[in-house]
Design a protein around this motif. Structure first.
Motif, PDB file in Angstrom:
ATOM      1  N   ARG A 157       1.042  -1.067   0.213  1.00  0.00           N
ATOM      2  CA  ARG A 157      -0.182   0.201   0.041  1.00  0.00           C
ATOM      3  C   ARG A 157       0.855   1.067   0.174  1.00  0.00           C
ATOM      4  O   ARG A 157       0.531   1.938  -0.863  1.00  0.00           O
ATOM      5  CB  ARG A 157      -0.993  -0.214   0.962  1.00  0.00           C
ATOM      6  N   VAL A 158       2.114   1.682   1.232  1.00  0.00           N
ATOM      7  CA  VAL A 158       2.507   2.125   1.097  1.00  0.00           C
ATOM      8  C   VAL A 158       3.618   2.732  -0.308  1.00  0.00           C
ATOM      9  O   VAL A 158       3.435   4.059  -1.180  1.00  0.00           O
ATOM     10  CB  VAL A 158       3.193   2.683   1.925  1.00  0.00           C
ATOM     11  N   TYR A 199      -3.664   0.509  12.180  1.00  0.00           N
ATOM     12  CA  TYR A 199      -4.018   1.260  11.075  1.00  0.00           C
ATOM     13  C   TYR A 199      -4.214   0.837   9.723  1.00  0.00           C
ATOM     14  O   TYR A 199      -5.800   0.345   9.283  1.00  0.00           O
ATOM     15  CB  TYR A 199      -3.521   2.739  11.066  1.00  0.00           C
ATOM     16  N   CYS A 200      -3.285  -0.112   9.554  1.00  0.00           N
ATOM     17  CA  CYS A 200      -3.700  -0.595   7.823  1.00  0.00           C
ATOM     18  C   CYS A 200      -3.757  -2.304   7.826  1.00  0.00           C
ATOM     19  O   CYS A 200      -3.149  -2.857   7.841  1.00  0.00           O
ATOM     20  CB  CYS A 200      -1.891  -0.867   7.421  1.00  0.00           C
ATOM     21  N   PRO A 204      -8.257  -0.387   5.777  1.00  0.00           N
ATOM     22  CA  PRO A 204      -7.295   0.406   6.336  1.00  0.00           C
ATOM     23  C   PRO A 204      -7.914   1.545   7.005  1.00  0.00           C
ATOM     24  O   PRO A 204      -8.583   2.831   6.939  1.00  0.00           O
ATOM     25  CB  PRO A 204      -6.458   1.136   5.413  1.00  0.00           C
ATOM     26  N   CYS A 209      -3.433   7.625  10.215  1.00  0.00           N
ATOM     27  CA  CYS A 209      -2.394   6.954   9.732  1.00  0.00           C
ATOM     28  C   CYS A 209      -1.769   7.821   9.734  1.00  0.00           C
ATOM     29  O   CYS A 209      -1.126   8.702   9.743  1.00  0.00           O
ATOM     30  CB  CYS A 209      -2.728   5.703   8.604  1.00  0.00           C
ATOM     31  N   ALA A 211       1.685   7.142   8.696  1.00  0.00           N
ATOM     32  CA  ALA A 211       2.039   6.995   7.842  1.00  0.00           C
ATOM     33  C   ALA A 211       1.464   7.656   6.572  1.00  0.00           C
ATOM     34  O   ALA A 211       1.768   6.962   5.478  1.00  0.00           O
ATOM     35  CB  ALA A 211       2.405   5.761   7.226  1.00  0.00           C
ATOM     36  N   ARG A 212       0.416   8.323   6.166  1.00  0.00           N
ATOM     37  CA  ARG A 212      -1.094   8.502   5.452  1.00  0.00           C
ATOM     38  C   ARG A 212       0.285   9.635   4.587  1.00  0.00           C
ATOM     39  O   ARG A 212       0.344   9.328   2.998  1.00  0.00           O
ATOM     40  CB  ARG A 212      -2.067   8.914   5.888  1.00  0.00           C
ATOM     41  N   CYS A 215       2.567   7.127   1.962  1.00  0.00           N
ATOM     42  CA  CYS A 215       1.752   6.099   1.375  1.00  0.00           C
ATOM     43  C   CYS A 215       0.817   6.303  -0.313  1.00  0.00           C
ATOM     44  O   CYS A 215      -0.075   7.113  -0.181  1.00  0.00           O
ATOM     45  CB  CYS A 215       0.001   5.845   2.212  1.00  0.00           C
ATOM     46  N   PHE A 217      -1.552   4.697  -1.567  1.00  0.00           N
ATOM     47  CA  PHE A 217      -2.319   4.379  -1.019  1.00  0.00           C
ATOM     48  C   PHE A 217      -3.334   5.290  -0.636  1.00  0.00           C
ATOM     49  O   PHE A 217      -4.783   5.656  -1.900  1.00  0.00           O
ATOM     50  CB  PHE A 217      -2.153   2.944  -0.756  1.00  0.00           C
TER      51      PHE A 217
HETATM   52  S1  SF4 Z   1      -2.225   5.238   4.452  1.00  0.00           S
HETATM   53 FE1  SF4 Z   1      -1.593   3.521   3.811  1.00  0.00          FE
HETATM   54  S2  SF4 Z   1      -0.236   2.701   5.560  1.00  0.00           S
HETATM   55 FE2  SF4 Z   1      -1.600   3.997   6.893  1.00  0.00          FE
HETATM   56  S3  SF4 Z   1      -3.738   2.843   6.814  1.00  0.00           S
HETATM   57 FE3  SF4 Z   1      -3.839   4.124   5.035  1.00  0.00          FE
HETATM   58  S4  SF4 Z   1      -2.763   2.362   3.075  1.00  0.00           S
HETATM   59 FE4  SF4 Z   1      -2.177   1.741   5.319  1.00  0.00          FE
END
Ligand code: SF4
Length: 224
Positions: A157-158, A199-200, A204, A209, A211-212, A215, A217
């Motif tokens: 995803r990331v 989170y992921c 998701p 999150c 890491a958004r 990312c 995704f």
């Molecule tokens: S932002 Fe990316 S890493 Fe975070 S929950 Fe959504 S898909 Fe997963």
């Protein structure tokens, strides 16, 4: 294939570390307990592993030397809460017997070079890549990166990593970018598990999150 280099991986690690703090894994007081936990956690949640570990402790079986000579029925009864208990009891006893009969102690077993130790573990019944690497990283303290289902999903995803990428290829991606750093690998894997659990998930929770901003995704969903 998308470029996943040290800078990008360390950006992800830093964003997770800021949210979750240093996690100091693996949950286990002794090397024996870590090894036992690495087998019990196959195909089940950690909550169930904790119950099985508590029972093993009550029954005086939370040591490889005890497991190697214990009756299989006693082990089965102890590890029942972790599911697949017959299979897991056999795997535990098999690994314990292998180590105690071929080596004086864990120091002897872990004294092999990492690649050799990995091969040896993988040759034993019921020990696959993830279990072997968890034992090598968390019990032996040697630098291998553990790939689990959370890590695979997060990488897809990331960074848009191909879903077909296999365990060893994904592991190589981390290790060629990050070198051989046990402490970093230890905490990075723990952070990935925390991200995957909280989170992921399959569905998701991107809006919150950590890491958004990094990312793919989330970018496609226009969350960031
Ligand atoms: S932002 Fe990316 S890493 Fe975070 S929950 Fe959504 S898909 Fe997963």
């Amino acid at each position: 294939m998308p470029v996943v280099n040290k800078a990008r991986l360390m950006q992800l690690y830093s964003s997770l570390r800021k949210r979750f703090g240093y996690l100091n894994w693996w949950p286990g007081e002794t090397r024996d307990e870590i090894i036992i936990g690495a087998i019990l956690t196959q195909n089940t949640s950690w909550k169930n592993v904790e119950k099985a570990i508590a029972r093993l402790k009550e029954n005086g079986l939370l040591e490889l030397s005890r497991l190697s000579s214990a009756a299989i029925g006693r082990i089965e009864q102890s590890v029942r809460p972790s599911g697949f208990y017959r299979q897991k009891a056999l795997r535990l006893k098999g690994l314990a017997a292998y180590i105690t009969s071929n080596y004086k102690n864990l120091d002897g077993f872990f004294s092999s070079e990492t690649g050799e130790l990995r091969k040896e573990l993988l040759s034993l019944d019921g020990i696959g890549n993830e279990t072997a690497d968890s034992i090598i990283l968390y019990a032996a303290g040697k630098p291998v990166f553990v790939i689990d289902a959370y890590t695979k999903r997060i990488m897809e995803r990331v960074y848009g990593i191909d879903k077909e990428m296999g365990y060893e290829e994904l592991q190589k991606l981390f290790m060629s970018a990050l070198g051989h750093d046990t402490r970093l690998f230890n905490d990075f894997h723990a952070q990935m598990v925390e991200l995957g659990k909280n989170y992921c998930r399959k569905k998701p929770l991107c809006a919150e999150c950590p890491a958004r901003k990094l990312c793919n995704f989330a970018r496609h969903l226009q969350i960031y």
